[in-house]
Design a protein around this motif. Structure first.
Motif, short mmCIF file in Angstrom:
data_model
loop_
_atom_site.label_atom_id
_atom_site.label_comp_id
_atom_site.label_asym_id
_atom_site.label_seq_id
_atom_site.Cartn_x
_atom_site.Cartn_y
_atom_site.Cartn_z
N VAL A 166 15.96 -5.05 2.96
CA VAL A 166 15.85 -3.59 3.10
C VAL A 166 14.40 -3.12 3.05
N ASP A 167 13.56 -3.78 2.27
CA ASP A 167 12.15 -3.40 2.23
C ASP A 167 11.51 -3.54 3.61
N THR A 168 11.84 -4.63 4.29
CA THR A 168 11.30 -4.89 5.62
C THR A 168 11.72 -3.80 6.60
N TRP A 169 13.00 -3.43 6.54
CA TRP A 169 13.54 -2.38 7.40
C TRP A 169 12.83 -1.06 7.16
N LEU A 170 12.60 -0.69 5.92
CA LEU A 170 11.94 0.58 5.60
C LEU A 170 10.49 0.59 6.09
N VAL A 171 9.77 -0.51 5.88
CA VAL A 171 8.39 -0.57 6.36
C VAL A 171 8.36 -0.48 7.88
N TRP A 172 9.27 -1.17 8.55
CA TRP A 172 9.36 -1.13 10.01
C TRP A 172 9.55 0.30 10.49
N ARG A 173 10.44 1.05 9.83
CA ARG A 173 10.71 2.43 10.24
C ARG A 173 9.56 3.35 9.88
N HIS A 180 5.99 -5.83 10.44
CA HIS A 180 7.21 -6.58 10.12
C HIS A 180 6.86 -7.54 8.97
N VAL A 181 7.06 -7.06 7.74
CA VAL A 181 6.65 -7.81 6.55
C VAL A 181 7.72 -7.75 5.47
N THR A 182 7.59 -8.68 4.54
CA THR A 182 8.29 -8.60 3.27
C THR A 182 7.32 -9.10 2.22
N SER A 213 11.09 -17.10 14.56
CA SER A 213 10.56 -15.86 15.16
C SER A 213 11.22 -14.60 14.60
N MET A 214 12.40 -14.75 13.99
CA MET A 214 13.09 -13.60 13.39
C MET A 214 12.46 -13.15 12.08
N MET A 215 11.73 -14.06 11.43
CA MET A 215 11.37 -13.84 10.03
C MET A 215 10.13 -12.96 9.89
N PRO A 216 10.12 -12.07 8.91
CA PRO A 216 8.94 -11.24 8.66
C PRO A 216 7.80 -12.06 8.06
N GLU A 217 6.59 -11.54 8.20
CA GLU A 217 5.43 -12.16 7.55
C GLU A 217 5.52 -11.90 6.05
N VAL A 218 5.29 -12.93 5.26
CA VAL A 218 5.40 -12.80 3.80
C VAL A 218 4.04 -12.46 3.20
N LYS A 219 4.00 -11.36 2.47
CA LYS A 219 2.76 -10.86 1.87
C LYS A 219 2.88 -10.85 0.34
N SER A 220 1.79 -10.50 -0.32
CA SER A 220 1.85 -10.33 -1.78
C SER A 220 2.62 -9.06 -2.10
N SER A 221 2.82 -8.81 -3.38
CA SER A 221 3.58 -7.63 -3.81
C SER A 221 2.70 -6.40 -3.96
N SER A 222 1.39 -6.57 -3.84
CA SER A 222 0.45 -5.47 -4.07
C SER A 222 -0.72 -5.60 -3.11
N GLU A 223 -0.56 -5.01 -1.94
CA GLU A 223 -1.64 -4.96 -0.95
C GLU A 223 -1.26 -3.92 0.10
N VAL A 224 -2.19 -3.49 0.90
CA VAL A 224 -1.90 -2.52 1.95
C VAL A 224 -1.33 -3.26 3.15
N TYR A 225 -0.05 -3.01 3.44
CA TYR A 225 0.64 -3.68 4.54
C TYR A 225 0.44 -2.94 5.86
N ILE A 239 1.11 2.02 2.81
CA ILE A 239 2.25 1.38 2.16
C ILE A 239 1.67 0.16 1.47
N ALA A 240 1.72 0.12 0.13
CA ALA A 240 0.85 -0.83 -0.59
C ALA A 240 1.54 -1.62 -1.69
N GLY A 241 2.83 -1.46 -1.88
CA GLY A 241 3.53 -2.24 -2.91
C GLY A 241 4.97 -2.48 -2.51
N ILE A 242 5.44 -3.71 -2.70
CA ILE A 242 6.84 -4.05 -2.44
C ILE A 242 7.29 -5.03 -3.50
N ALA A 243 8.49 -4.80 -4.04
CA ALA A 243 9.13 -5.78 -4.93
C ALA A 243 10.62 -5.52 -4.96
N GLY A 244 11.42 -6.59 -4.99
CA GLY A 244 12.85 -6.43 -5.20
C GLY A 244 13.13 -5.70 -6.49
#
Length: 495
Positions: A166-173, A180-182, A213-225, A239-244
């Protein structure tokens, strides 16, 4: 016009979307929440409409920021926390989902998981991902969509489909398809992510038949995506922070040292222990997961899930009708001094960690002619605490780290009787913070750190404030007697 600067946290949950505005002191300045429909096509199937996830989240963003007369210029950064494992697959060009989001609770791939176990993949998957094989995680959900939606596998193999939690979907939108990240915490819940290399594992992708090719790029939990381009904001916002959600709560509770533990008492309960910069593999059927990555430093966690936590109170209300609202359970339970020997194993949807017995069902033992609704209510609350005890002891055994205290959040953490009994049975302090929106707060902290809104973890740690502290009462002999009765009841349930 308000000229102060804030952090906006998006808390996208299983039943609702929320937006919370935090100030520099970590205090809530505005909050909006909107529920969205749950879809149950068949027994054991749980879905969401991805468009409704997005529209509800967009709606609460607008409501929260307008309520305190701010716009994008006032927002230093956005942090996102989300329901984990929920799986969305959409078309790269049209942005249309090919199927509804398959929710983490969904069990449609259970039979396939049994086949994976039979094929001898248990140890390999656990060593690579830290996870057990279960329909809970994303990998088998992606495979189901590719196998059951007409033309989906062919389009995926042609590079036309994208996967995201869901994080990936929200960033995409929010970025109109630019990003396209998580983050590592969400990636670690897919059963496709190698928690050692911190990358998608090609062997597992091949095994489940999922194109990389389906998979998002994996980033840290605290950076500007990336930055917002949506019309919700008049100005672009980082958009600068993501965590489950559970990892975000661990960070929001400032459990940043190895051995620090938090428990979120929600519908179920989720216990996480910070295990430091190296993964610990459980001998007690706990999950090993990535907690977060900040800069080059990765923190791991041990996690145990309780299927039935606060939902046992809803059961008392809706099925037994012994209370009219959930808040009444504390008063009813407190009307008797103890359970009079009654134990309630609340396995209404099975037992989670460390038992992992989804086929188990709830039992009540020790009933006599003198048993009342109050005894059962008290036993139900104690059942939540006993389940927590079992996971904490498993964590201590796996990590060789005795817990110093238990930090708590979630709706049932407001129940003082439950929190006191939790302290008694664990024989340790239970700490409830002043700000209990720890999931959203964790996402805000991660985003704020990335843009320099806060100088570092040391500054944030000073903001954690105690609202209530529960210290153990009773003797070790009393505790042992109660625990013996609990474990006898669990053994009866597992027969």
């Amino acid at each position: 016009m308000n000229t102060q600067k804030y952090i906006l946290a998006l808390d996208q949950g299983t039943s609702s979307s929320r937006a919370i505005v935090f100030d520099h002191n970590g205090s809530i300045r505005a909050m909006a929440q909107k529920e969205f429909p749950q879809i149950f096509p068949r027994s054991g199937w749980v879905e969401h409409d991805p468009h409704q996830i997005w529209s509800s989240q967009a709606s609460v963003i607008a409501e929260a920021i307008s309520s305190i007369d701010i716009n994008g210029k006032n927002i230093e950064a956005i942090g996102i926390t989300n329901q984990r494992e929920t799986t969305i697959v959409w078309d790269r060009d049209t942005e249309e989902p090919v199927y509804n989001a398959i929710v983490w609770q969904d069990r449609r791939t259970s039979d396939f998981c049994n086949k994976v176990i039979e094929e001898g993949m248990v140890d390999k998957i656990r060593q690579k991902t830290g996870l057990i094989i279960d329909a809970y995680f994303s990998a088998t959900k992606i495979k189901w969509i590719l196998d059951n939606v007409e033309g989906a596998r062919k389009r995926a193999e042609e590079g036309k489909l994208m996967f995201g939690t869901v994080d990936t979907w929200l960033v995409w939108r929010l970025t109109r398809g630019a990003v396209h990240v998580t983050d590592v915490s969400n990636a670690s819940r897919t059963m496709l992510f190698n928690i050692h290399t911190l990358d998608w594992d090609q062997e597992l992708l091949d095994y489940f038949g999922i194109p990389r090719s389906m998979m998002p790029e994996v980033k840290s939990s605290s950076e500007v995506y990336g930055h917002t381009t949506t019309t919700i904001f008049a100005h672009s916002v980082p958009i600068a922070g993501i965590a489950g959600d559970q990892q975000a709560a661990l960070f929001g509770q400032m459990c940043v040292e190895p051995g620090a533990v938090k428990n979120t008492y929600g519908t179920g309960c989720f216990l996480l222990m910070n295990s430091g910069d190296k993964p610990i593999f459980s001998k007690n059927r706990l999950i090993t997961t990535v907690a977060w990555k900040i800069g080059d430093v990765v923190n791991y966690a041990l996690e145990g899930s309780i299927f039935v936590g606060g939902s046992v109170v809803q059961w008392l209300r809706d099925n037994l009708h012994c209370i009219s609202c959930s808040a009444d359970v504390e008063k009813l339970a407190a009307s008797v001094p103890d359970t009079d020997g009654v134990y309630f194993v609340p396995a209404l949807t099975g037992l989670g960690a460390p038992y992992w017995a989804p086929e188990a069902r709830g039992i009540i033992t020790g009933i006599s002619r003198g048993t009342t609704a109050a005894h059962i209510a008290r036993a139900a609350l104690e059942g939540i605490a006993y389940q927590t005890y079992d996971i904490v002891k498993a964590m201590e055994s796996d990590s060789n780290l005795p817990i110093r205290n238990l930090k708590v959040d979630g709706g049932a953490s407001r129940n003082d009787l439950l929190m006191q009994f939790q302290s008694d049975i664990l024989e340790t302090e239970v700490l409830r913070p002043r700000v209990t929106e720890t999931t959203a707060l964790g996402a805000a902290y991660l985003a704020g750190l990335a843009v320099g809104y806060w100088s570092g973890i040391d500054e944030i740690q000073k903001q954690w404030q105690l609202e209530a502290e529960f210290t153990p009462k009773g003797t070790p002999e009393e505790v042992k007697c109660k625990l013996d009765g609990w474990h006898l009841s669990v053994r009866r349930d597992l027969l």
